[in-house]
Scaffold this active site. Structure first.
Site, PDB file in Angstrom:
ATOM      1  N   GLY A   1      -0.511   7.842   0.047  1.00  0.00           N
ATOM      2  CA  GLY A   1      -0.879   7.875   1.454  1.00  0.00           C
ATOM      3  C   GLY A   1       0.288   7.668   2.392  1.00  0.00           C
ATOM      4  O   GLY A   1       1.430   8.027   2.106  1.00  0.00           O
ATOM      5  N   ILE A   2      -0.006   7.061   3.553  1.00  0.00           N
ATOM      6  CA  ILE A   2       1.024   6.920   4.564  1.00  0.00           C
ATOM      7  C   ILE A   2       2.108   5.932   4.151  1.00  0.00           C
ATOM      8  O   ILE A   2       3.252   6.044   4.587  1.00  0.00           O
ATOM      9  CB  ILE A   2       0.425   6.512   5.923  1.00  0.00           C
ATOM     10  CG1 ILE A   2      -0.133   5.095   5.902  1.00  0.00           C
ATOM     11  CG2 ILE A   2      -0.627   7.506   6.381  1.00  0.00           C
ATOM     12  CD1 ILE A   2      -0.497   4.575   7.285  1.00  0.00           C
ATOM     13  N   GLY A   3       1.764   4.975   3.284  1.00  0.00           N
ATOM     14  CA  GLY A   3       2.772   4.039   2.812  1.00  0.00           C
ATOM     15  C   GLY A   3       3.841   4.729   1.992  1.00  0.00           C
ATOM     16  O   GLY A   3       5.037   4.493   2.178  1.00  0.00           O
TER      17      GLY A   3
ATOM     18  N   SER B   1      -6.521   0.199  12.743  1.00  0.00           N
ATOM     19  CA  SER B   1      -7.305   1.428  12.870  1.00  0.00           C
ATOM     20  C   SER B   1      -8.048   1.424  14.190  1.00  0.00           C
ATOM     21  O   SER B   1      -8.340   0.365  14.754  1.00  0.00           O
ATOM     22  CB  SER B   1      -8.303   1.537  11.716  1.00  0.00           C
ATOM     23  OG  SER B   1      -9.209   2.608  11.918  1.00  0.00           O
TER      24      SER B   1
ATOM     25  N   GLY C   1       0.822  -1.206   0.000  1.00  0.00           N
ATOM     26  CA  GLY C   1       0.000   0.000   0.000  1.00  0.00           C
ATOM     27  C   GLY C   1       0.855   1.253   0.000  1.00  0.00           C
ATOM     28  O   GLY C   1       0.518   2.265   0.626  1.00  0.00           O
ATOM     29  N   ALA C   2       1.975   1.206  -0.719  1.00  0.00           N
ATOM     30  CA  ALA C   2       2.958   2.295  -0.679  1.00  0.00           C
ATOM     31  C   ALA C   2       2.925   3.178  -1.914  1.00  0.00           C
ATOM     32  O   ALA C   2       3.830   3.985  -2.124  1.00  0.00           O
ATOM     33  CB  ALA C   2       4.366   1.723  -0.496  1.00  0.00           C
TER      34      ALA C   2
ATOM     35  N   TYR D   1     -15.417  -2.808   7.507  1.00  0.00           N
ATOM     36  CA  TYR D   1     -14.088  -2.235   7.703  1.00  0.00           C
ATOM     37  C   TYR D   1     -13.624  -2.409   9.146  1.00  0.00           C
ATOM     38  O   TYR D   1     -12.481  -2.799   9.398  1.00  0.00           O
ATOM     39  CB  TYR D   1     -14.105  -0.757   7.320  1.00  0.00           C
ATOM     40  CG  TYR D   1     -12.761  -0.079   7.493  1.00  0.00           C
ATOM     41  CD1 TYR D   1     -11.683  -0.409   6.683  1.00  0.00           C
ATOM     42  CD2 TYR D   1     -12.577   0.886   8.486  1.00  0.00           C
ATOM     43  CE1 TYR D   1     -10.455   0.204   6.847  1.00  0.00           C
ATOM     44  CE2 TYR D   1     -11.354   1.506   8.656  1.00  0.00           C
ATOM     45  CZ  TYR D   1     -10.290   1.161   7.834  1.00  0.00           C
ATOM     46  OH  TYR D   1      -9.078   1.768   8.010  1.00  0.00           O
TER      47      TYR D   1
END
Length: 275
Positions: A13-15, A130, A9-10, A156
């Site tokens: 976003g945060i990745g 989360s 997930g890079a 989720y």
């Protein structure tokens, strides 16, 4: 000597933020993303290796694991960061509910396929979870994929709780072998993360106030970076759940090893692994 740090997930976003941060301090970062163009842009900007894998297709997860094993004799950190919030209940080509597969089954499979390499490297396995694990989950071991009752927010929350449960079970099973596992809440991040959801989650993540009220991707990424750089047992405790670089409260179900074992065994069965 630089360590090899794989971040899923890079591609944004945060990745992506954490990949840049870790690269800037000299680590060997491997960028994994779903979108080929975005993944290449992030990787090319920092001169990193990259792999493309869509977690809604478990065959691509298996191909990713094979590619990582072929290229890297050591994997010092695996950051399972890929995930998403989706709208209507959707079943993937593998036959599983999309939110459950992308957020839980795919990283569970990837971690297990890399397990021998991770143990041999005394690796840290970091799971982006989360606060939704506490706030939105309704765990039902007999309805893990929302077949009887479904909403995007509950799906989720359940998937993020599954992340915490599988992290704790990973620690229980392999902590003595030298593997360190930890889960964390990065903050409510101002990004495109919730763009595929509906209702309040889409407004929350994509509304006009998002940039003002939410945590920046750089700050959220820094929380992943802190765990990747930290020494297990010194800077953070294996099997723990963290928020804002501190131990945090999560769903009380996570204190009970029984649902974690149940989830692990059923997940292993679903993806064709022995438990």
């Amino acid at each position: 000597m630089p360590r090899t740090i794989v971040i899923t997930g890079a591609s944004d976003g945060i990745g992506a933020a954490s990949a840049r941060q870790l690269h800037d301090i000299g680590e060997n970062v491997v960028v994994v993303g779903r979108n080929p163009d975005k993944t290449a842009r992030v990787a090319d900007a920092i001169g990193a290796d990259s792999f493309v894998a869509d977690f809604s297709d478990l065959a691509q997860v298996r191909e990713l694991a094979a590619g990582l094993l072929e290229r890297y004799p050591r994997i010092d950190v695996l950051a399972n960061n890929a995930g998403g919030i989706f709208g209507d209940r959707t079943v993937t080509g593998d036959g599983y509910e999309l939110t459950f597969q992308v957020n839980h089954l795919a990283p569970f499979l990837l971690t297990n396929l890399l397990l021998e390499r991770l143990i041999g490297s005394a690796a840290s396995v970091i799971q982006t979870s989360s606060a939704a694990a506490r706030l939105m989950a309704r765990f039902d071991g007999d309805d893990l994929q929302g077949e009887r009752r479904y909403s995007s927010t509950t799906a989720y929350g359940n998937a993020k709780l599954a992340n915490v449960l599988s992290t704790k079970e990973l620690h229980r099973r392999y902590g003595d072998a030298g593997l360190s596992a930890v889960a964390f809440h990065p903050g409510v991040i101002a990004s495109s993360f919730g763009s595929t959801s509906d209702g309040p989650m889409k407004f929350l993540y994509g509304g006009p106030l998002a940039q003002k009220l939410m945590t920046s991707t750089d700050v959220g990424g820094a929380r992943l970076t802190w765990l990747a750089l930290g020494k297990p047992g010194v800077d953070w405790e294996p099997g723990g759940f963290y928020s804002n670089n501190k131990p945090a409260r999560t769903n009380k179900i996570a204190d009970d090893p029984a649902p974690a074992r149940l989830l692990w065994d059923r997940s292993a069965e679903l993806v064709g692994l022995s438990s």
